[in-house]
Design a protein around this motif. Structure first.
Motif, PDB file in Angstrom:
ATOM      1  N   ARG A  64       0.870  -1.173   0.000  1.00  0.00           N
ATOM      2  CA  ARG A  64       0.000   0.000   0.000  1.00  0.00           C
ATOM      3  C   ARG A  64       0.906   1.221   0.000  1.00  0.00           C
ATOM      4  O   ARG A  64       1.824   1.314   0.817  1.00  0.00           O
ATOM      5  CB  ARG A  64      -0.903   0.022   1.224  1.00  0.00           C
ATOM      6  CG  ARG A  64      -1.927  -1.073   1.219  1.00  0.00           C
ATOM      7  CD  ARG A  64      -2.712  -1.077   2.516  1.00  0.00           C
ATOM      8  NE  ARG A  64      -3.663  -2.171   2.503  1.00  0.00           N
ATOM      9  CZ  ARG A  64      -4.975  -2.000   2.365  1.00  0.00           C
ATOM     10  NH1 ARG A  64      -5.473  -0.802   2.239  1.00  0.00           N
ATOM     11  NH2 ARG A  64      -5.768  -3.039   2.367  1.00  0.00           N
ATOM     12  N   ASN A  66       0.955   5.591  -0.297  1.00  0.00           N
ATOM     13  CA  ASN A  66       0.237   6.858  -0.305  1.00  0.00           C
ATOM     14  C   ASN A  66       0.844   7.780  -1.351  1.00  0.00           C
ATOM     15  O   ASN A  66       2.023   7.667  -1.685  1.00  0.00           O
ATOM     16  CB  ASN A  66       0.312   7.524   1.072  1.00  0.00           C
ATOM     17  CG  ASN A  66      -0.423   6.734   2.127  1.00  0.00           C
ATOM     18  OD1 ASN A  66      -1.383   6.027   1.828  1.00  0.00           O
ATOM     19  ND2 ASN A  66       0.034   6.826   3.355  1.00  0.00           N
ATOM     20  N   GLU A  86      -4.170   6.706  -2.031  1.00  0.00           N
ATOM     21  CA  GLU A  86      -3.614   5.406  -1.677  1.00  0.00           C
ATOM     22  C   GLU A  86      -3.737   4.451  -2.859  1.00  0.00           C
ATOM     23  O   GLU A  86      -4.774   4.392  -3.504  1.00  0.00           O
ATOM     24  CB  GLU A  86      -4.331   4.792  -0.478  1.00  0.00           C
ATOM     25  CG  GLU A  86      -3.731   3.459  -0.069  1.00  0.00           C
ATOM     26  CD  GLU A  86      -4.427   2.828   1.111  1.00  0.00           C
ATOM     27  OE1 GLU A  86      -3.829   2.837   2.193  1.00  0.00           O
ATOM     28  OE2 GLU A  86      -5.544   2.330   0.934  1.00  0.00           O
TER      29      GLU A  86
END
Length: 106
Positions: A64, A66, A86
């Motif tokens: 993940r 950002n 994200e």
């Protein structure tokens, strides 16, 4: 029979331990570089991950990130094709063990 059960229990504990510790042991720069490269190959466009990066091992191997940007195709201007707060990329585990990256979810 008892030894087999103990061996299986130890193996399960080791696998869970590795899954919990792996995200902390792998440098985020390495994760960022590999994820950008795999996403660029899959999309055929430049991908930039500028924000924080997290690795998740269980229940699915995924990264993940950002502040992600996907560049526009050549000839379509300087504005990014997509900007995301994200981005999540999930990879198949078996091909990864064979040193191949196969993206399951983007």
């Amino acid at each position: 029979m008892r030894r087999l059960l103990i061996a299986l229990l130890v193996l399960v504990i080791l696998v869970i331990g590795v899954a919990v510790l792996a995200p902390a042991l792998i440098p985020t720069d390495l994760i960022r570089e590999r994820t950008e490269t795999a996403a660029q190959e899959a999309l055929g466009r430049e991908v930039t991950l500028a924000g924080d990066i997290r690795l998740q091992v269980l229940p699915q191997l995924q990264v993940r990130a950002n502040d992600a940007r996907i560049a526009n195709a050549e000839g379509f201007g300087e504005e990014p094709f997509a900007e995301m707060q994200e981005m999540r990329v999930a990879v198949a585990l078996i091909p990864l063990l064979q040193r191949q990256i196969e993206i399951e979810e983007f």
